[in-house]
Design an enzyme around this catalytic site. Structure first.
Site, PDB file in Angstrom:
ATOM      1  N   GLN A  61       0.820  -1.207   0.000  1.00 33.12           N
ATOM      2  CA  GLN A  61       0.000   0.000   0.000  1.00 33.12           C
ATOM      3  C   GLN A  61       0.859   1.263   0.000  1.00 33.12           C
ATOM      4  O   GLN A  61       0.496   2.270  -0.597  1.00 33.12           O
ATOM      5  CB  GLN A  61      -0.954  -0.021   1.211  1.00 33.12           C
ATOM      6  CG  GLN A  61      -2.130   0.947   1.101  1.00 33.12           C
ATOM      7  CD  GLN A  61      -3.097   0.589  -0.036  1.00 33.12           C
ATOM      8  OE1 GLN A  61      -3.241  -0.575  -0.392  1.00 33.12           O
ATOM      9  NE2 GLN A  61      -3.734   1.608  -0.605  1.00 33.12           N
TER      10      GLN A  61
ATOM     11  N   ALA B 162      -5.903   4.755  -0.649  1.00 29.87           N
ATOM     12  CA  ALA B 162      -5.732   4.880   0.803  1.00 29.87           C
ATOM     13  C   ALA B 162      -4.256   5.012   1.151  1.00 29.87           C
ATOM     14  O   ALA B 162      -3.405   4.390   0.527  1.00 29.87           O
ATOM     15  CB  ALA B 162      -6.307   3.655   1.494  1.00 29.87           C
TER      16      ALA B 162
ATOM     17  N   HIS C  71      -7.915  -3.218   2.304  1.00 26.59           N
ATOM     18  CA  HIS C  71      -7.324  -4.424   1.714  1.00 26.59           C
ATOM     19  C   HIS C  71      -6.313  -5.069   2.670  1.00 26.59           C
ATOM     20  O   HIS C  71      -6.085  -6.271   2.613  1.00 26.59           O
ATOM     21  CB  HIS C  71      -6.671  -4.103   0.373  1.00 26.59           C
ATOM     22  CG  HIS C  71      -7.682  -3.865  -0.720  1.00 26.59           C
ATOM     23  ND1 HIS C  71      -8.259  -4.891  -1.432  1.00 26.59           N
ATOM     24  CD2 HIS C  71      -8.252  -2.719  -1.180  1.00 26.59           C
ATOM     25  CE1 HIS C  71      -9.118  -4.390  -2.313  1.00 26.59           C
ATOM     26  NE2 HIS C  71      -9.148  -3.067  -2.163  1.00 26.59           N
TER      27      HIS C  71
ATOM     28  N   HIS D 147     -15.594  -2.324  -5.058  1.00 25.98           N
ATOM     29  CA  HIS D 147     -14.941  -2.682  -3.791  1.00 25.98           C
ATOM     30  C   HIS D 147     -15.964  -3.240  -2.785  1.00 25.98           C
ATOM     31  O   HIS D 147     -16.853  -2.527  -2.326  1.00 25.98           O
ATOM     32  CB  HIS D 147     -14.225  -1.447  -3.219  1.00 25.98           C
ATOM     33  CG  HIS D 147     -13.514  -1.681  -1.911  1.00 25.98           C
ATOM     34  ND1 HIS D 147     -12.122  -1.653  -1.788  1.00 25.98           N
ATOM     35  CD2 HIS D 147     -13.986  -1.946  -0.662  1.00 25.98           C
ATOM     36  CE1 HIS D 147     -11.795  -1.878  -0.519  1.00 25.98           C
ATOM     37  NE2 HIS D 147     -12.906  -2.060   0.187  1.00 25.98           N
TER      38      HIS D 147
ATOM     39  N   GLU E 161     -16.897   3.560  -5.402  1.00 29.63           N
ATOM     40  CA  GLU E 161     -16.186   2.414  -5.981  1.00 29.63           C
ATOM     41  C   GLU E 161     -17.155   1.242  -6.136  1.00 29.63           C
ATOM     42  O   GLU E 161     -17.301   0.433  -5.213  1.00 29.63           O
ATOM     43  CB  GLU E 161     -15.019   1.986  -5.072  1.00 29.63           C
ATOM     44  CG  GLU E 161     -13.892   2.999  -5.002  1.00 29.63           C
ATOM     45  CD  GLU E 161     -12.622   2.436  -4.367  1.00 29.63           C
ATOM     46  OE1 GLU E 161     -12.640   1.274  -3.896  1.00 29.63           O
ATOM     47  OE2 GLU E 161     -11.623   3.163  -4.331  1.00 29.63           O
TER      48      GLU E 161
ATOM     49  N   SER F 190      -5.850   1.239   4.368  1.00 31.65           N
ATOM     50  CA  SER F 190      -6.515   0.478   3.306  1.00 31.65           C
ATOM     51  C   SER F 190      -7.229  -0.733   3.887  1.00 31.65           C
ATOM     52  O   SER F 190      -6.648  -1.526   4.630  1.00 31.65           O
ATOM     53  CB  SER F 190      -5.508  -0.002   2.270  1.00 31.65           C
ATOM     54  OG  SER F 190      -6.165  -0.891   1.381  1.00 31.65           O
TER      55      SER F 190
ATOM     56  N   ASP G 110     -11.665  -6.284  -4.573  1.00 32.25           N
ATOM     57  CA  ASP G 110     -12.074  -5.540  -5.767  1.00 32.25           C
ATOM     58  C   ASP G 110     -12.421  -6.574  -6.816  1.00 32.25           C
ATOM     59  O   ASP G 110     -11.613  -7.467  -7.103  1.00 32.25           O
ATOM     60  CB  ASP G 110     -10.914  -4.675  -6.290  1.00 32.25           C
ATOM     61  CG  ASP G 110     -10.552  -3.559  -5.316  1.00 32.25           C
ATOM     62  OD1 ASP G 110     -11.415  -3.179  -4.504  1.00 32.25           O
ATOM     63  OD2 ASP G 110      -9.402  -3.080  -5.374  1.00 32.25           O
TER      64      ASP G 110
HETATM   65 ZN   LIG Z   1     -10.596  -1.892  -3.140  1.00 39.95          ZN
END
Ligand SMILES: [Zn+2]
Length: 319
Positions: free
Chosen positions: A206, A227, A234, A290, A287, A232, A241
């Site tokens: 990230q 992010a 993630h 996501h 988004e 994030s 995603d």
């Molecule tokens: Zn994402």
């Protein structure tokens, strides 16, 4: 004979005196207790009168004071030190927090929101600029972890149950991976292909990703679409995603797959994490690709109430 009689008599006298003593002791204590209760009651009444006087001298009407007293404890009432017409409206909201009072007042004056919106947004924290007052998340392994621009994961956090989703080469935490796989199969049986584009991402990854966005778009735009490291979702291993092709673009919202996800994601415990027109709450641009795993129960509530995860956490998980 005479002596014996005297002895018996004195035992009787001592016994009698002892009984008398015990009676006196208990009566005295009883009276003392009664007096103490009376004192407490009158102290409370006195404190309550003082509070009423204070509130009325600040400018609250007697009907205002009734509402304030109904909703706040004496300690909370003591913290009110100014008059504002909105205070009475705020305290009636069940999510009111006395510590946020000043921020409610300011946010109400600066925006065109209703009382309920002001309470929600201030409790969520979005009256402050993003990336300020950042808290480090203390329980990053919690499946309901809230990771956003105010709550950061520790830089060394890595989930210990990362599991490949099918044979995609993409990883999520075990429970999320299993449910994602089930969702992929369900879409498939409805004739739709879900492509998994990005799942778990490490802190270091990230760092590089955000830096690339800053280089390409500048900091402000990078913050809107990407992010900062630690922020994030993630990194939690709970986000994915996904795409109908392999791109992550806004047109995804016009696809059959997006429509299918809008109707079915919650059945597998997923929510659309950054919905349209909710950027001011989530801190991220819309988004449509996501998705975040929160479990079926929570996802169902969010689906039914059509709220963001920030609002869910404020409403159901705080306090
Ligand atoms: Zn994402």
């Amino acid at each position: 004979m005479k002596k014996k009689f005297k002895f018996k008599k004195s035992v009787k006298v001592i016994f009698f005196l002892l009984i008398l003593l015990v009676i006196c002791y208990f009566s005295y204590n009883y009276l003392l207790k009664d007096e103490k209760i009376n004192n407490d009651v009158s102290n409370n009444e006195q404190e309550s009168d003082e509070l009423t006087n204070k509130l009325s001298s600040l400018g609250f009407s007697s009907s205002d004071i009734v509402v304030l007293k109904e909703n706040l404890s004496d300690n909370e009432l003591n913290l009110i030190d100014e008059y504002n017409e909105n205070i009475v409206k705020f305290v009636s909201n069940s999510y009111f927090e006395i510590d946020n009072l000043e921020r409610y007042i300011v946010y109400m004056e600066e925006n065109d929101y209703s009382v309920d919106e002001v309470i929600t947004y201030v409790n969520v924290g979005i009256d402050k600029p993003f990336y300020t007052d950042i808290k480090t998340i203390s329980d990053p392994n919690n499946l309901l972890v809230l990771c956003n621009k105010f709550n950061a994961l520790p830089s060394d956090y890595e989930p210990d149950d990362l599991t490949e989703v099918g044979s995609s080469g993409i990883y999520m935490r075990k429970e999320a991976a299993e449910n994602m796989y089930q969702m992929v199969l369900a879409a498939q049986s409805d004739g739709l292909k879900i492509n998994l584009v990005s799942g778990y991402r490490s802190y270091d990854y990230q760092v590089d990703l955000y830096a690339r966005h800053v280089r390409e778009r500048g900091k402000a735009e990078a913050d809107r679409v990407s992010a900062r490291a630690g922020h994030s979702e993630h990194q939690t291993g709970l986000a994915m995603d996904l795409s109908n092709d392999w791109s992550l673009e806004k047109y995804f919202e016009d696809t059959e797959l997006f429509k299918w996800l809008s109707e079915n994601d919650y059945k597998y415990g997923f929510i659309l994490r950054y919905p349209k027109d909710k950027e001011y709450i989530t801190g991220y641009d819309y988004e449509p690709w996501h998705y975040r795993y929160v479990g079926v129960e929570v996802a169902t509530v969010i689906h039914n109430e059509n709220i963001t995860y920030e609002e869910y956490v404020m409403k159901y998980l705080s306090n």
